[in-house]
Scaffold this motif. Structure first.
Motif, PDB file in Angstrom:
ATOM      1  N   THR A 197       0.818  -1.215   0.000  1.00 35.78           N
ATOM      2  CA  THR A 197       0.000   0.000   0.000  1.00 35.78           C
ATOM      3  C   THR A 197       0.851   1.263   0.000  1.00 35.78           C
ATOM      4  OG1 THR A 197      -0.113   0.087   2.422  1.00 35.78           O
ATOM      5  CG2 THR A 197      -1.846  -1.163   1.277  1.00 35.78           C
ATOM      6  N   VAL A 198       0.213   2.343  -0.431  1.00 37.40           N
ATOM      7  CA  VAL A 198       0.771   3.684  -0.316  1.00 37.40           C
ATOM      8  C   VAL A 198      -0.283   4.536   0.383  1.00 37.40           C
ATOM      9  CG1 VAL A 198       1.682   5.687  -1.524  1.00 37.40           C
ATOM     10  CG2 VAL A 198       2.050   3.402  -2.471  1.00 37.40           C
ATOM     11  N   ARG A 199       0.071   5.121   1.494  1.00 38.18           N
ATOM     12  CA  ARG A 199      -0.870   5.939   2.258  1.00 38.18           C
ATOM     13  C   ARG A 199      -0.623   7.407   1.930  1.00 38.18           C
ATOM     14  NH1 ARG A 199      -2.837   2.156   5.966  1.00 38.18           N
ATOM     15  NH2 ARG A 199      -4.122   3.742   6.978  1.00 38.18           N
ATOM     16  N   ASP A 210       2.175   0.483 -13.858  1.00 39.57           N
ATOM     17  CA  ASP A 210       1.782  -0.925 -13.720  1.00 39.57           C
ATOM     18  C   ASP A 210       2.217  -1.476 -12.369  1.00 39.57           C
ATOM     19  OD1 ASP A 210       0.482  -3.203 -14.579  1.00 39.57           O
ATOM     20  OD2 ASP A 210       2.280  -4.066 -15.517  1.00 39.57           O
ATOM     21  N   ASP A 211       2.077  -0.649 -11.358  1.00 40.55           N
ATOM     22  CA  ASP A 211       2.401  -1.016  -9.974  1.00 40.55           C
ATOM     23  C   ASP A 211       1.104  -1.472  -9.304  1.00 40.55           C
ATOM     24  OD1 ASP A 211       2.903  -0.913  -7.157  1.00 40.55           O
ATOM     25  OD2 ASP A 211       4.567   0.475  -7.504  1.00 40.55           O
ATOM     26  N   ARG A 212       1.088  -2.695  -8.786  1.00 41.63           N
ATOM     27  CA  ARG A 212      -0.147  -3.279  -8.265  1.00 41.63           C
ATOM     28  C   ARG A 212      -0.478  -2.876  -6.835  1.00 41.63           C
ATOM     29  NH1 ARG A 212      -2.113  -6.986 -11.709  1.00 41.63           N
ATOM     30  NH2 ARG A 212      -0.753  -7.748 -13.374  1.00 41.63           N
ATOM     31  N   ARG A 213       0.324  -2.044  -6.225  1.00 39.24           N
ATOM     32  CA  ARG A 213      -0.010  -1.578  -4.890  1.00 39.24           C
ATOM     33  C   ARG A 213      -1.270  -0.710  -4.931  1.00 39.24           C
ATOM     34  NH1 ARG A 213       5.274   1.291  -2.808  1.00 39.24           N
ATOM     35  NH2 ARG A 213       5.260   1.958  -5.007  1.00 39.24           N
ATOM     36  N   SER A 214      -1.924  -0.581  -3.812  1.00 39.18           N
ATOM     37  CA  SER A 214      -3.125   0.246  -3.723  1.00 39.18           C
ATOM     38  C   SER A 214      -2.841   1.489  -2.880  1.00 39.18           C
ATOM     39  CB  SER A 214      -4.275  -0.544  -3.113  1.00 39.18           C
ATOM     40  OG  SER A 214      -3.944  -0.990  -1.803  1.00 39.18           O
ATOM     41  N   VAL A 215      -3.590   2.547  -3.156  1.00 36.27           N
ATOM     42  CA  VAL A 215      -3.470   3.784  -2.393  1.00 36.27           C
ATOM     43  C   VAL A 215      -4.582   3.848  -1.357  1.00 36.27           C
ATOM     44  CG1 VAL A 215      -3.627   6.298  -2.494  1.00 36.27           C
ATOM     45  CG2 VAL A 215      -2.335   5.057  -4.238  1.00 36.27           C
TER      46      VAL A 215
END
Length: 245
Positions: free
Chosen positions: A148-150, A203-208
């Motif tokens: 994740t990215v917060r 194409d980065d599969r992390r979520s915000v």
């Protein structure tokens, strides 16, 4: 025109030097790598000899309380040397909304830098820019992990560093503003939205995850980092820039 670019080997400075030289000006880069120490003042007299304009693009090595001392000392040294060298125009690069985010000590330090310039003996110009596209991934990295990215939903209006450099050049070769010119990108995003756009295009599969307390920009409320109606708006969009980089 001879222009001394203090911090001229850095990220923005090297671009400014390149543009100035391509336009036929004598642009001379100065930094610690060329023997200039702005904190002690060593090399300043030599750097400014015969100079028409000096532009200060140096930055504090830290974002904490030490940044206040850094900008106070370096501006005092620079303006004293500029006056002695009879420099006719001093330019600094600052931040849109710096005076509206008092909880960020680095922003207070940039306002201090501006105030010292305004009160100094040399005709001046201040260029205030919004956040650079090139730093968005760095901002995201401060509050990210493998999944994740917060990011807060802080509105920002970022722009390409190439457009920042061109705006600085335009001011350097003009008459002193005796004031401030604001520059900004063509689009307003919330920071969390910009994070999602960035991850998708990379194409980065992390979520915000929207988090009102995440990172330093959580201290910026409402639209304080958005340029006002008098700003010059650059043309490069974030998606265009990201696709080309």
């Amino acid at each position: 025109m001879k222009i001394a670019v203090i911090g001229g080997t850095g990220f923005i400075g090297s671009q400014v030097v390149k543009i100035l030289k391509a336009s036929g000006h004598e642009a001379v880069p100065h930094s610690s790598s060329t023997g200039l120490d702005l904190v002690s003042g060593r090399g300043l007299s030599e750097a400014l000899a015969g100079t028409d304009v000096v532009v200060n693009l140096t930055d504090s090595p830290t974002f904490d309380d030490a940044s206040l001392s850094f900008f106070r000392t370096t501006m005092d040294n620079l303006l004293l040397a500029a006056k002695e060298a009879d420099v006719s125009h001093a330019v600094v690069l600052s931040i849109v909304g710096a005076d509206l985010v008092p909880d960020l000590v680095y922003y207070r330090a940039k306002v201090l830098q501006e105030d010292i310039l305004k009160a100094g003996p040399v005709p001046y110009s201040i260029v205030r820019a919004t956040q650079f596209f090139e730093f968005i991934e760095t901002v995201m990295s401060w509050t990210s992990d493998d999944e994740t990215v917060r990011l807060p939903a802080t509105p920002i209006q970022p722009m390409a560093s190439a457009d920042v450099a061109q705006a600085v050049v335009d001011v350097c070769v003009g008459v002193p503003l005796q004031g401030t010119r604001n520059i900004a990108g063509p689009e307003v995003f919330t920071l969390d939205e910009l994070g999602r756009i960035t991850l998708t295009m990379l194409d980065d599969r992390r979520s915000v995850i929207t988090d009102s307390n995440a990172g330093i920009y959580a201290a910026a409320s409402n639209d304080v980092l958005i340029a006002k109606s008098d700003a010059i708006i650059a043309q490069t969009t974030y998606r265009e820039w990201l696709a080309s980089h």
